[in-house]
Design an enzyme around this catalytic site. Sequence first.
Site, mmCIF file in Angstrom:
data_model
loop_
_atom_site.group_PDB
_atom_site.id
_atom_site.type_symbol
_atom_site.label_atom_id
_atom_site.label_comp_id
_atom_site.label_asym_id
_atom_site.label_seq_id
_atom_site.Cartn_x
_atom_site.Cartn_y
_atom_site.Cartn_z
ATOM 1 N N SER A 1 17.234 -10.164 -73.967
ATOM 2 C CA SER A 1 16.463 -8.966 -73.669
ATOM 3 C C SER A 1 16.240 -8.871 -72.168
ATOM 4 O O SER A 1 16.634 -9.757 -71.403
ATOM 5 C CB SER A 1 15.132 -8.986 -74.430
ATOM 6 O OG SER A 1 14.395 -10.129 -74.086
ATOM 7 N N TYR A 2 15.586 -7.797 -71.737
ATOM 8 C CA TYR A 2 15.408 -7.530 -70.308
ATOM 9 C C TYR A 2 14.802 -8.743 -69.604
ATOM 10 O O TYR A 2 13.702 -9.180 -69.959
ATOM 11 C CB TYR A 2 14.517 -6.302 -70.130
ATOM 12 C CG TYR A 2 14.261 -5.934 -68.696
ATOM 13 C CD1 TYR A 2 15.327 -5.616 -67.850
ATOM 14 C CD2 TYR A 2 12.973 -5.908 -68.175
ATOM 15 C CE1 TYR A 2 15.104 -5.284 -66.528
ATOM 16 C CE2 TYR A 2 12.746 -5.566 -66.851
ATOM 17 C CZ TYR A 2 13.816 -5.256 -66.033
ATOM 18 O OH TYR A 2 13.590 -4.927 -64.727
#
Length: 363
Positions: free
Chosen positions: A319-320
């Site tokens: 994820s980010y």
Amino acid sequence: MKVIIAEKPDQGMTLASIFRTKKRDGYIEILPNELFPKGAYMTWAVGHLFELASPEKYEASWKRWTLDTLPIIPNRFQYEIDRKKAKQFQTIKQLLHKPEVTEIIHAGDAGREGELIIRNIIYMSGVKKPIKRLWISSLTPKAIEQGFRQLLDENQTRPLYEEAYARTCADWLVGMNASRVYTILLKQKGMNDVFSVGRVQTPTLALIVRREKEIEQFQSKPFWEVVATFDVDGKRYEGKWWHENETRTYDRELAEKVSAFCRRKQVEVAEVVCERKTFLPPLLFNLSTLQAAANKRFKYSPQKTLDILQKLYQKGYVSYPRSDSQYVTKGEAETFPHILKQLSQKEEYAPYFPLVHESILHN
């Protein structure tokens, strides 16, 4: 039609990968589909395309490094293009000005810097068309499609831009003014060099210098501990002598007296405490905790860890990466099965990730 602006080329290509496309110079043409019936243009920045203008761009007198010109405080901050990235900006600007383009989709990273980079491009292009925000923390196909179906109104993320812009201006003010005043004053003391001062770098450097001085000035001091081996009901264990909530004593004579007094004495168990403790599973990594773990285990620098994370993010494996949070939203959690399945199929990641069983993927 719509123009979608990503933060980096790889990110733009990943976002466009779920559609039928045609590659163009500096952008990708997305062919008509369910989400974009008239098609769309996918383009990208190359990080920051603009930087705040240097002092002499505001006033010619600010070019000279003198105390008389300080403090340097522009009435309104201005941007100037990074010459190496001017071609890509012109490509984006031309796409934004196309008459058939009726809406802009801001597809920068889900954070302050991503917000600033794309909004600066839109502002500097001079267009005033409606903006929507693609807000996703994963680049898996499912997350991308869901993000395009649930675009945010640009007002929902505008405060992040304002925060990033304010921080950028503060960095400029501190750097330009403090660097000049320190350089000028130290030059008067015979130090002919440029001394860079920054909002982040200077406090960080001060912490390093302070710690280094503590190490240099550290003086070792011998201490003693009294350790005894106990045999209770056939079970042996070691215990330490405590005095005033400390196991250490700097009095060797006292330690030897305690040791001599206790040697071969009958032990008496005064109290037994039994506890049942529950330990929560460890939280997920955020950027700083992962950088610390990677440095400890692999000796990676913080920047190398971030570079690796960014590549993994663009491939849809994590994820980010720049989030400070150690928690995920329900929507982010829904992308885990796809990410884990991808990882389980990649041989190069086998030493770092456990195998993922089908039973886990479907839970």
